[in-house]
Design an enzyme around this catalytic site. Structure first.
Site, PDB file in Angstrom:
ATOM      1  N   SER A   7       0.833  -1.201   0.000  1.00 12.44           N
ATOM      2  CA  SER A   7       0.000   0.000   0.000  1.00 12.44           C
ATOM      3  C   SER A   7       0.871   1.256   0.000  1.00 12.44           C
ATOM      4  CB  SER A   7      -0.926   0.010   1.225  1.00 12.44           C
ATOM      5  OG  SER A   7      -0.188  -0.109   2.430  1.00 12.44           O
ATOM      6  N   GLN A  50      -7.491  -1.894   3.884  1.00 14.23           N
ATOM      7  CA  GLN A  50      -6.374  -1.154   3.290  1.00 14.23           C
ATOM      8  C   GLN A  50      -6.842  -0.335   2.085  1.00 14.23           C
ATOM      9  OE1 GLN A  50      -2.338  -2.841   3.049  1.00 14.23           O
ATOM     10  NE2 GLN A  50      -2.642  -2.958   0.854  1.00 14.23           N
ATOM     11  N   SER A  77     -10.994  25.519 -29.004  1.00 18.10           N
ATOM     12  CA  SER A  77     -11.182  24.293 -29.777  1.00 18.10           C
ATOM     13  C   SER A  77     -10.038  24.168 -30.769  1.00 18.10           C
ATOM     14  CB  SER A  77     -12.512  24.371 -30.517  1.00 18.10           C
ATOM     15  OG  SER A  77     -12.502  23.521 -31.651  1.00 18.10           O
ATOM     16  N   LYS A 118     -14.287  29.308 -30.832  1.00 17.96           N
ATOM     17  CA  LYS A 118     -14.775  28.728 -29.587  1.00 17.96           C
ATOM     18  C   LYS A 118     -14.048  29.195 -28.336  1.00 17.96           C
ATOM     19  CE  LYS A 118     -17.002  24.992 -29.518  1.00 17.96           C
ATOM     20  NZ  LYS A 118     -18.307  24.756 -28.930  1.00 17.96           N
ATOM     21  N   GLU A 163     -17.156  22.154 -16.909  1.00 19.96           N
ATOM     22  CA  GLU A 163     -17.571  20.826 -17.386  1.00 19.96           C
ATOM     23  C   GLU A 163     -16.789  19.719 -16.666  1.00 19.96           C
ATOM     24  OE1 GLU A 163     -18.081  20.813 -21.922  1.00 19.96           O
ATOM     25  OE2 GLU A 163     -16.996  22.645 -21.488  1.00 19.96           O
ATOM     26  N   ASN A 195     -14.551  27.682 -24.613  1.00 21.72           N
ATOM     27  CA  ASN A 195     -15.333  26.652 -23.927  1.00 21.72           C
ATOM     28  C   ASN A 195     -15.192  26.707 -22.401  1.00 21.72           C
ATOM     29  OD1 ASN A 195     -16.225  25.580 -26.376  1.00 21.72           O
ATOM     30  ND2 ASN A 195     -14.414  24.264 -26.562  1.00 21.72           N
ATOM     31  N   LYS A 230      -8.154   3.976   1.814  1.00 21.77           N
ATOM     32  CA  LYS A 230      -7.492   5.262   1.594  1.00 21.77           C
ATOM     33  C   LYS A 230      -7.646   5.784   0.175  1.00 21.77           C
ATOM     34  CE  LYS A 230      -4.668   3.509   4.962  1.00 21.77           C
ATOM     35  NZ  LYS A 230      -5.241   2.184   4.662  1.00 21.77           N
ATOM     36  N   TYR A 246     -10.389  -5.877  12.223  1.00 16.07           N
ATOM     37  CA  TYR A 246      -9.605  -5.449  11.072  1.00 16.07           C
ATOM     38  C   TYR A 246      -9.573  -6.561  10.036  1.00 16.07           C
ATOM     39  CZ  TYR A 246      -5.877  -3.952   8.016  1.00 16.07           C
ATOM     40  OH  TYR A 246      -5.166  -3.592   6.910  1.00 16.07           O
ATOM     41  N   THR A 257     -37.752  27.770 -12.878  1.00 12.72           N
ATOM     42  CA  THR A 257     -38.062  26.428 -12.388  1.00 12.72           C
ATOM     43  C   THR A 257     -38.243  25.605 -13.659  1.00 12.72           C
ATOM     44  OG1 THR A 257     -40.436  26.817 -12.360  1.00 12.72           O
ATOM     45  CG2 THR A 257     -39.261  27.306 -10.306  1.00 12.72           C
ATOM     46  N   HIS A 258     -37.899  24.347 -13.615  1.00 10.11           N
ATOM     47  CA  HIS A 258     -37.947  23.487 -14.816  1.00 10.11           C
ATOM     48  C   HIS A 258     -37.091  24.040 -15.946  1.00 10.11           C
ATOM     49  CE1 HIS A 258     -41.530  21.621 -12.908  1.00 10.11           C
ATOM     50  NE2 HIS A 258     -41.797  22.880 -12.579  1.00 10.11           N
TER      51      HIS A 258
HETATM   52  N1  ARG Z   1      -1.312  -1.232   5.192  1.00  8.48           N
HETATM   53  C1  ARG Z   1      -2.287  -1.689   6.107  1.00  8.48           C
HETATM   54  C2  ARG Z   1      -3.599  -0.914   5.892  1.00  8.48           C
HETATM   55  O1  ARG Z   1      -3.571   0.093   5.249  1.00  8.48           O
HETATM   56  C3  ARG Z   1      -1.826  -1.489   7.501  1.00  8.48           C
HETATM   57  C4  ARG Z   1      -2.450  -2.419   8.516  1.00  8.48           C
HETATM   58  C5  ARG Z   1      -1.980  -3.792   8.302  1.00  8.48           C
HETATM   59  N2  ARG Z   1      -2.463  -4.639   9.338  1.00  8.48           N
HETATM   60  C6  ARG Z   1      -2.355  -5.974   9.252  1.00  8.48           C
HETATM   61  N3  ARG Z   1      -2.873  -6.649  10.233  1.00  8.48           N
HETATM   62  N4  ARG Z   1      -1.785  -6.555   8.231  1.00  8.48           N
HETATM   63  O2  ARG Z   1      -4.660  -1.291   6.324  1.00  8.48           O
END
Ligand code: ARG
Length: 465
Positions: free
Chosen positions: A24, A323, A278, A284, A291, A286, A326, A318, A156-157
């Site tokens: 990760s 992971q 364009s 043009k 957009e 734009n 994010k 967990y 409206t509309h």
């Molecule tokens: N890279 C992992 C994550 O983002 C960290 C936690 C890993 N934990 C584990 N028990 N392998 O979730």
């Protein structure tokens, strides 16, 4: 033999394909500042609690500072085989400070560590959004102040409905972004809670002090249940929702800018800096920024559904699926930040064409409600007044004129209660000026809104105080 920090029980090396699939670091490296801040607070707490000696704590803290310096100088040796930001930093720390580096993880698991980092990162992101959304609010306010006398058709509309002031129209967005800021502030209270001390899932036998860690990091409190602490991601869902709503609001204004910039409307002229041309049609200009922003809104919605789907049916506690949490937030964070900042710039540089808006008032019988209200004020039941006005509109349409262009005789043929004063009522400026009711488009109501928003903008955000 495995050389991983967790490799004690492994006899063989991890395959390269597995390393590449499970890493990760390619995205969670973004969380380095939060990871280091969290580790420093943890080390300080371990020292205070006597789990490690105070001098060991100091050594860890200065080593972590050095790691941060290396990362920011671009000299940090990121290694994919170390999986993630946590193990990259801890490994480098141990290279710098020696054996004591291996004590940092005492009483901690990556499960509570990653959640802490992510909570801090999301909270920091939310705070940036709040600042940017307030700034954008200020630009709407600025443009509203300059255009209190400008009228345009309110729709409206997407059909002409009633005249409104441009200030009122723009302030509608200022109120939306104010709510967005309030939503962020409320959400951030739940995000900035420390899970550190939950360890892997069950808590720990070390005499940790989670409240001290939370305080060090400027967090509002600590977890109450270690299993919830490591498994929960609803804080990120809420943040993604906040971001999705911001993008929804932006996309609506983008859509209006796209229409308004079309020469058939001609209501706005976008600055050259915020338009593109364009490659084939030389004439043009734009509205691509608007957009693309409208387009990116789909990504922000998708990111919310992305995390929802990761969490669906996920058992406690967990699971490595987490992971993936994010990626959607990092994407929404970038999109929301860039979009809010760019919209503020673009709006500040937009020219509103008052005469084109004024001209548009004459098409679409925007004063028809005024005539109906006029008749009702003379004792005709509103439904009937509505009907008579409809006939007046049909007559005007037949003649290809506005209601205000019909002669008094023509109007009186529809209702003898109509007098010469009807023309004042049919006037577009009068129609707007008479709507000073709370929240209406009248000038007094608009200046009241401006004052309210000004007062709010001059207050400080909770973490600025
Ligand atoms: N890279 C992992 C994550 O983002 C960290 C936690 C890993 N934990 C584990 N028990 N392998 O979730």
């Amino acid at each position: 033999m495995s050389d991983k920090p967790w490799g004690g029980r492994f006899k063989e090396r991890t395959s390269g394909a597995v390393e590449a699939y499970t890493e990760s670091i390619s995205f969670d490296g973004e969380l380095y500042a939060q990871d280091i801040a969290g580790s420093k607070a943890h080390a300080r707490m371990l020292g205070r609690q006597g789990v490690i000696s105070p001098s060991e704590a100091e050594l860890l803290i200065s080593g972590l500072d050095q790691v941060r310096t290396e990362i920011e100088a671009g000299t940090f040796p990121w290694r994919q085989e170390l999986e993630d930001v946590h193990m990259n930093i801890e490994t480098r720390l141990t290279e710098i400070v020696g054996e004591v580096g291996k004590k940092l993880h005492t009483g901690r698991s990556r499960n509570d560590q990653v959640c802490l980092d992510f909570r801090l990162y999301v909270s920091d992101g939310l705070r940036r959004w709040a600042v940017l959304a307030r700034k954008l609010c200020g630009v709407y306010l600025e443009q509203a102040r300059k255009h209190t006398d400008v009228l345009l058709p309110g729709c409206t509309h997407m059909q002409p409905a009633q005249p409104v002031s441009l200030a009122h129209h723009l302030l509608a967005y200022a109120w939306m972004f104010k709510r967005d800021v309030e939503r962020i502030l409320d959400c951030e209270k739940r995000v900035r809670i420390s899970p550190l001390g939950a360890a892997a899932l069950a808590g720990t036998t070390y005499p940790l002090d989670p409240a001290f860690v939370a305080e060090q990091l400027g967090m509002y409190g600590t977890f109450s249940n270690s299993m919830d602490a490591v498994a929960d991601r609803d804080f990120a869902l809420e943040a993604l929702f906040c971001g999705a709503v911001i993008m929804a609001h932006l996309s609506r204004f983008c859509e209006e800018l796209v229409w308004w910039a079309n020469p058939q409307f001609g209501f706005v002229t976008l600055s050259d800096a915020h338009s593109t041309g364009s490659s084939i049609m030389p004439q043009k200009k734009n509205p691509d920024v608007a957009e693309i922003m409208r387009g990116k809104t789909g990504r922000a919605y998708g990111n919310l559904i992305n995390l929802f789907t990761t969490l669906k049916g996920l058992p406690l506690t967990y699971n490595r699926d987490l992971q993936e949490d994010k990626i959607p937030f990092l994407d929404t964070d970038k999109t929301v930040q860039n979009s809010l900042a760019l919209m503020a710039d673009m709006l500040a540089a937009t020219t509103f064409n008052a005469s084109r808006m004024r001209r548009a008032l004459s098409a679409g019988y925007l004063n028809a409600t005024e005539l109906a209200d006029y008749l009702a004020s003379r004792g005709i039941p509103f439904r009937e007044a509505h009907h008579i006005t409809g006939r007046a509109v049909a007559l005007a349409e037949e003649k290809g004129v506005g209601l205000e262009d019909l002669s008094l005789e023509e109007l009186r043929s529809l209702s003898p209660l109509i007098e010469n004063d009807v023309y004042t009522v049919l006037d577009y400026d009068t129609a707007v000026r008479r709507r000073n009711i709370h929240g209406g488009t009248g000038p007094e109501s608009v200046s009241f809104q401006i004052r309210e928003l000004e007062a709010w903008l001059s207050s400080s955000l909770p973490w600025e105080a």
